[in-house]
Design a protein around this motif. Structure first.
Motif, PDB file in Angstrom:
ATOM      1  N   GLN A 217       0.844  -1.184   0.000  1.00 41.14           N
ATOM      2  CA  GLN A 217       0.000   0.000   0.000  1.00 41.14           C
ATOM      3  C   GLN A 217       0.882   1.238   0.000  1.00 41.14           C
ATOM      4  OE1 GLN A 217      -2.073  -0.263   3.781  1.00 41.14           O
ATOM      5  NE2 GLN A 217      -0.200  -0.076   4.968  1.00 41.14           N
ATOM      6  N   LEU A 218       0.251   2.393  -0.016  1.00 41.08           N
ATOM      7  CA  LEU A 218       0.939   3.662   0.164  1.00 41.08           C
ATOM      8  C   LEU A 218       0.738   4.102   1.606  1.00 41.08           C
ATOM      9  CD1 LEU A 218       2.438   5.296  -2.045  1.00 41.08           C
ATOM     10  CD2 LEU A 218       0.523   6.888  -2.024  1.00 41.08           C
ATOM     11  N   TRP A 219       1.816   4.609   2.236  1.00 42.93           N
ATOM     12  CA  TRP A 219       1.724   5.006   3.652  1.00 42.93           C
ATOM     13  C   TRP A 219       2.779   6.081   3.927  1.00 42.93           C
ATOM     14  CZ3 TRP A 219      -2.163   2.989   6.616  1.00 42.93           C
ATOM     15  CH2 TRP A 219      -2.185   3.362   7.966  1.00 42.93           C
ATOM     16  N   ASP A 220       2.528   6.851   4.973  1.00 42.37           N
ATOM     17  CA  ASP A 220       3.535   7.822   5.409  1.00 42.37           C
ATOM     18  C   ASP A 220       4.881   7.139   5.568  1.00 42.37           C
ATOM     19  OD1 ASP A 220       1.789  10.001   5.591  1.00 42.37           O
ATOM     20  OD2 ASP A 220       1.202   9.501   7.645  1.00 42.37           O
ATOM     21  N   CYS A 221       5.939   7.791   5.100  1.00 41.38           N
ATOM     22  CA  CYS A 221       7.285   7.228   5.229  1.00 41.38           C
ATOM     23  C   CYS A 221       7.732   7.315   6.681  1.00 41.38           C
ATOM     24  CB  CYS A 221       8.254   7.988   4.331  1.00 41.38           C
ATOM     25  SG  CYS A 221       7.834   7.877   2.574  1.00 41.38           S
ATOM     26  N   GLY A 222       7.973   6.149   7.284  1.00 41.31           N
ATOM     27  CA  GLY A 222       8.335   6.114   8.695  1.00 41.31           C
ATOM     28  C   GLY A 222       9.674   5.468   8.967  1.00 41.31           C
ATOM     29  N   GLY A 223      10.343   4.989   7.916  1.00 38.68           N
ATOM     30  CA  GLY A 223      11.649   4.380   8.111  1.00 38.68           C
ATOM     31  C   GLY A 223      11.602   2.945   8.582  1.00 38.68           C
ATOM     32  N   GLY A 224      10.409   2.328   8.606  1.00 38.01           N
ATOM     33  CA  GLY A 224      10.294   0.949   9.066  1.00 38.01           C
ATOM     34  C   GLY A 224      10.843  -0.048   8.071  1.00 38.01           C
ATOM     35  N   ALA A 225      11.132  -1.257   8.559  1.00 39.20           N
ATOM     36  CA  ALA A 225      11.683  -2.304   7.698  1.00 39.20           C
ATOM     37  C   ALA A 225      10.687  -2.741   6.634  1.00 39.20           C
ATOM     38  CB  ALA A 225      12.103  -3.506   8.544  1.00 39.20           C
ATOM     39  N   ASN A 226       9.398  -2.500   6.886  1.00 38.20           N
ATOM     40  CA  ASN A 226       8.384  -2.869   5.887  1.00 38.20           C
ATOM     41  C   ASN A 226       8.307  -1.868   4.734  1.00 38.20           C
ATOM     42  OD1 ASN A 226       7.266  -0.941   7.707  1.00 38.20           O
ATOM     43  ND2 ASN A 226       5.214  -1.461   7.003  1.00 38.20           N
ATOM     44  N   GLN A 227       9.165  -0.848   4.765  1.00 42.80           N
ATOM     45  CA  GLN A 227       9.234   0.121   3.671  1.00 42.80           C
ATOM     46  C   GLN A 227      10.605   0.107   2.978  1.00 42.80           C
ATOM     47  OE1 GLN A 227       8.103   3.923   5.357  1.00 42.80           O
ATOM     48  NE2 GLN A 227       5.947   3.342   5.519  1.00 42.80           N
ATOM     49  N   GLN A 228      11.400  -0.895   3.276  1.00 48.17           N
ATOM     50  CA  GLN A 228      12.737  -1.017   2.693  1.00 48.17           C
ATOM     51  C   GLN A 228      12.706  -1.980   1.514  1.00 48.17           C
ATOM     52  OE1 GLN A 228      15.375   0.822   3.897  1.00 48.17           O
ATOM     53  NE2 GLN A 228      13.806   1.745   5.197  1.00 48.17           N
ATOM     54  N   TRP A 229      13.396  -1.595   0.438  1.00 52.88           N
ATOM     55  CA  TRP A 229      13.381  -2.422  -0.771  1.00 52.88           C
ATOM     56  C   TRP A 229      14.768  -2.480  -1.399  1.00 52.88           C
ATOM     57  CZ3 TRP A 229       8.865  -4.891  -1.311  1.00 52.88           C
ATOM     58  CH2 TRP A 229       7.744  -4.324  -0.679  1.00 52.88           C
ATOM     59  N   VAL A 230      15.101  -3.653  -1.924  1.00 58.16           N
ATOM     60  CA  VAL A 230      16.343  -3.867  -2.672  1.00 58.16           C
ATOM     61  C   VAL A 230      15.974  -4.354  -4.064  1.00 58.16           C
ATOM     62  CG1 VAL A 230      18.384  -5.334  -2.897  1.00 58.16           C
ATOM     63  CG2 VAL A 230      17.801  -4.382  -0.688  1.00 58.16           C
ATOM     64  N   VAL A 231      16.628  -3.804  -5.071  1.00 58.83           N
ATOM     65  CA  VAL A 231      16.485  -4.291  -6.440  1.00 58.83           C
ATOM     66  C   VAL A 231      17.747  -5.080  -6.781  1.00 58.83           C
ATOM     67  CG1 VAL A 231      16.051  -3.670  -8.831  1.00 58.83           C
ATOM     68  CG2 VAL A 231      15.220  -2.196  -6.999  1.00 58.83           C
ATOM     69  N   ASN A 232      17.581  -6.328  -7.232  1.00 56.22           N
ATOM     70  CA  ASN A 232      18.762  -7.108  -7.587  1.00 56.22           C
ATOM     71  C   ASN A 232      18.920  -7.210  -9.096  1.00 56.22           C
ATOM     72  OD1 ASN A 232      17.061  -9.177  -8.510  1.00 56.22           O
ATOM     73  ND2 ASN A 232      17.187 -10.326  -6.601  1.00 56.22           N
ATOM     74  N   SER A 233      20.007  -7.822  -9.532  1.00 56.74           N
ATOM     75  CA  SER A 233      20.320  -7.870 -10.960  1.00 56.74           C
ATOM     76  C   SER A 233      19.356  -8.755 -11.749  1.00 56.74           C
ATOM     77  CB  SER A 233      21.755  -8.372 -11.179  1.00 56.74           C
ATOM     78  OG  SER A 233      21.908  -9.659 -10.633  1.00 56.74           O
ATOM     79  N   ALA A 234      18.551  -9.553 -11.041  1.00 61.96           N
ATOM     80  CA  ALA A 234      17.545 -10.386 -11.707  1.00 61.96           C
ATOM     81  C   ALA A 234      16.225  -9.650 -11.889  1.00 61.96           C
ATOM     82  CB  ALA A 234      17.323 -11.671 -10.911  1.00 61.96           C
ATOM     83  N   ARG A 235      16.197  -8.346 -11.533  1.00 62.80           N
ATOM     84  CA  ARG A 235      15.030  -7.484 -11.646  1.00 62.80           C
ATOM     85  C   ARG A 235      13.938  -7.821 -10.643  1.00 62.80           C
ATOM     86  NH1 ARG A 235      12.100  -7.240 -16.287  1.00 62.80           N
ATOM     87  NH2 ARG A 235      12.706  -9.291 -17.025  1.00 62.80           N
ATOM     88  N   ASP A 236      14.319  -8.409  -9.508  1.00 66.19           N
ATOM     89  CA  ASP A 236      13.395  -8.564  -8.392  1.00 66.19           C
ATOM     90  C   ASP A 236      13.450  -7.306  -7.527  1.00 66.19           C
ATOM     91  OD1 ASP A 236      13.011 -11.303  -9.118  1.00 66.19           O
ATOM     92  OD2 ASP A 236      14.827 -11.830  -8.015  1.00 66.19           O
ATOM     93  N   ILE A 237      12.304  -6.899  -6.998  1.00 66.26           N
ATOM     94  CA  ILE A 237      12.257  -5.862  -5.966  1.00 66.26           C
ATOM     95  C   ILE A 237      11.926  -6.581  -4.661  1.00 66.26           C
ATOM     96  CG2 ILE A 237      11.100  -3.760  -5.183  1.00 66.26           C
ATOM     97  CD1 ILE A 237      10.497  -3.066  -8.070  1.00 66.26           C
TER      98      ILE A 237
END
Length: 378
Positions: A104-124
């Motif tokens: 969903q969209l939510w206020d940015c709070g710095g939580g781990a549930n708002q952290q994302w990594v993009v890898n070379s296989a194009r996974d987010i």
């Protein structure tokens, strides 16, 4: 505390935010500043990561939707490892790490549930859950909810940011197939068939893989490369292997004859261009005297690719339309087979060869993260 191993990346917990932000920025080909533009993020079916109703209210679903250029599909990557749209963050509902947890969209709070990594296989990927951003039920319907799910490598978990192709490596030519995707399609290719040769040839036919929606562009590129792969054994063969056929490709009834010799017009290049009249027509169209020097097709990669694009974009062959028009007008991949070798393969004449081409096409569309469409057979 020891580092946490995550899909080949060792991230010490104290450095997660910095490392995730830097990796996102690197793989989306933007600098890791406070909030750098990514633009649209496309996935299954060539559709976009979209905020429902363009609302920035907390809890607004994030979904798959036709790309439309609206602010609801305009994403930025921040140095804290978040993906943002409409001033808020891509967020996993209730901080869940379970398969199927919606985003969903939510206020940015710095939580781990708002952290994302993009890898070379194009996974987010969300590092806390160690799960991928996923299109629910592999549906391409508008409004399909996005969620997290165990990473499977399937097309419903593959994403491409605007300005990048395939693992975030920019394609300066603007071609919808990145060099890394090209290498993935042809792991055993002959070094003659270079990616740079292909992209250099694109200027000869600017409408190729550059007409219609993002979906159509990717489908056409996949269709061309699938047929090319079939014709050349996976871009292995530059010239026709059966030398006994070579003298057969001179039609002496043509007014210009065969100035390069009786056996000079054998199959060459990605579409295996053959016959003196085809070398004459292709050369005239491309401004290259291939009738006098057909060997240029096996000496110069860009010339070889141009002959393949010439046939694809201008010749009906035994079909009723060019392969380019077949894909752009949604006639389907099967019509490209008919235009290339339909008199020998279609209508049940050689179903194994047809299936080989289709298998290539389905594999390449998967690499490009797009549905193959209908009418695959001829």
């Amino acid at each position: 505390m020891p580092g946490k191993t995550f899909r080949g990346l060792s991230l010490a917990r104290s450095a997660v935010v910095l490392a995730v932000g830097a990796l996102l920025a690197t793989l989306f080909a933007v600098p890791a500043s406070a909030a750098d533009p990514v633009g649209r993020i496309t996935g299954l079916g060539g559709k976009c990561v979209d905020v429902a109703g363009a609302s920035n209210a907390n809890g607004t679903p994030v979904q798959l939707y036709d790309c439309n250029g609206s602010s609801a599909q305009n994403w930025t990557v921040a140095s804290d490892g978040t993906l943002r749209a409409l001033g808020k963050c891509l967020d996993i509902v209730d901080r869940s790490t379970a398969d199927g947890a919606p985003v969903q969209l939510w206020d940015c709070g710095g939580g781990a549930n708002q952290q994302w990594v993009v890898n070379s296989a194009r996974d987010i990927v969300n590092p806390q859950a160690n799960k991928c951003l996923d299109v629910r039920d592999r549906s391409t319907a508008n409004g399909t909810r996005l969620q997290i799910w165990t990473c499977t490598g399937q097309t419903n978990q593959k994403w491409t940011a605007a300005g990048t192709s395939g693992g975030g490596n920019p394609s300066p030519s603007g071609f919808v197939v990145s060099e890394s995707q090209f290498n993935q399609m042809f792991p055993g290719r002959n070094p003659f068939y270079t990616y740079s040769g292909l992209t250099a040839a694109l200027s000869a036919y600017p409408g190729f893989a550059n007409t219609g929606s993002d979906t159509v562009k990717r489908q056409e590129a996949a269709a061309f490369l699938a047929n090319v792969s079939h014709e050349t054994g996976g871009l292995v063969y530059v010239v026709e292997q059966n030398t006994a056929n070579y003298p057969h490709y001179c039609d002496p009834n043509q007014s210009y004859g065969c100035p390069a010799g009786q056996a000079a017009y054998y199959g060459r290049g990605p579409i295996q261009l053959s016959w003196n009249f085809n070398y004459k027509a292709a050369g005239d169209a491309l401004g290259i005297n291939l009738l006098a020097d057909p060997w240029r097709v096996e000496r110069e990669s860009a010339v070889a690719w141009k002959t393949g694009l010439w046939y694809w974009n201008t010749q009906n062959g035994p079909g009723s339309m060019t392969p380019h028009n077949a894909m752009v007008n949604q006639a389907g991949f099967g019509q490209t087979i008919r235009s290339i070798n339909g008199s020998l393969e279609c209508d049940g004449r050689n179903p194994a060869q047809v299936q080989s081409r289709i298998n290539n096409y389905q594999r390449f569309t998967q690499i490009l993260g797009v549905a193959p469409g209908n009418n695959l057979y001829c």
